[in-house]
Design a protein around this motif. Structure first.
Motif, short mmCIF file in Angstrom:
data_model
loop_
_atom_site.label_atom_id
_atom_site.label_comp_id
_atom_site.label_asym_id
_atom_site.label_seq_id
_atom_site.Cartn_x
_atom_site.Cartn_y
_atom_site.Cartn_z
N VAL A 48 0.98 -10.49 2.57
CA VAL A 48 1.20 -10.71 1.14
C VAL A 48 1.72 -12.12 0.89
CG1 VAL A 48 2.58 -9.99 -0.86
CG2 VAL A 48 1.49 -8.26 0.59
N GLY A 86 -6.82 -4.86 2.39
CA GLY A 86 -6.34 -4.24 1.15
C GLY A 86 -5.17 -4.99 0.54
N LYS A 87 -4.18 -5.33 1.35
CA LYS A 87 -3.03 -6.08 0.84
C LYS A 87 -3.42 -7.48 0.40
CE LYS A 87 0.56 -3.55 3.28
NZ LYS A 87 1.63 -3.60 4.28
N ASN A 89 -6.29 -8.30 -0.78
CA ASN A 89 -7.05 -8.12 -2.01
C ASN A 89 -6.14 -7.95 -3.21
OD1 ASN A 89 -9.80 -8.20 -2.60
ND2 ASN A 89 -9.89 -5.99 -2.89
N GLU A 90 -5.02 -7.24 -3.04
CA GLU A 90 -4.08 -7.04 -4.14
C GLU A 90 -3.50 -8.37 -4.62
OE1 GLU A 90 -3.34 -4.21 -5.92
OE2 GLU A 90 -5.07 -3.47 -4.81
N LYS A 93 -6.35 -10.75 -6.36
CA LYS A 93 -6.72 -10.49 -7.75
C LYS A 93 -5.68 -10.99 -8.75
CE LYS A 93 -5.29 -5.66 -8.06
NZ LYS A 93 -5.76 -4.29 -8.21
N GLU A 94 -4.44 -11.26 -8.30
CA GLU A 94 -3.42 -11.83 -9.19
C GLU A 94 -3.77 -13.25 -9.64
OE1 GLU A 94 0.26 -11.88 -7.04
OE2 GLU A 94 0.27 -9.70 -6.74
#
Length: 125
Positions: A48, A86-87, A89-90, A93-94
């Motif tokens: 992240v 997945g992380k 991708n989160e 998208k921000e």
């Protein structure tokens, strides 16, 4: 015409390459590692934090060139482990609103400085 793009708001190149090159109305960034430009150090060992730093570096380079994140047409994301997709991708998208750019994502054997992620983009000016 080719123009070198450089900013102190993103980490300097760690080899014989440029942060980005502008050719016509396109900007091609080099892969951006999750290095804090103020300290010159990699940020944490967390996907992240590393994704966010890589994208902040991309944003700084694009702004130096007179472009922005919403003008990206293609991104390439290199991951040291696809389990982090997945992380990543989160966080990814921000940084975008509206239409997302085209994207490829790959797991690679190893990244410079043992980073978890490296991101490069192509954007219009």
């Amino acid at each position: 015409m080719k123009k070198v793009i450089a900013t102190s708001k993103a980490p300097g190149a760690i080899g014989p390459y440029s942060q980005a090159i502008m050719a016509g109305n396109l900007i091609y960034t080099s892969g951006q590692l999750p290095i804090d430009p103020e300290t010159g150090e990699m940020v944490g060992n967390d996907i992240v934090l590393q994704t966010r730093m890589s994208l902040k570096n991309v944003k700084a380079i694009l702004e130096e060139a007179g472009s922005s994140m919403d003008k990206i047409v293609k991104t390439t994301v290199y991951l040291s482990d696809m389990a982090n997709f997945g992380k990543m991708n989160e966080v990814y998208k921000e940084f975008f609103s509206g239409d997302y750019p085209a994207r490829s994502a790959f797991q690679v054997a190893r990244l410079p400085k043992d980073a978890l992620v490296e991101i490069e983009v192509v954007a219009i000016v």
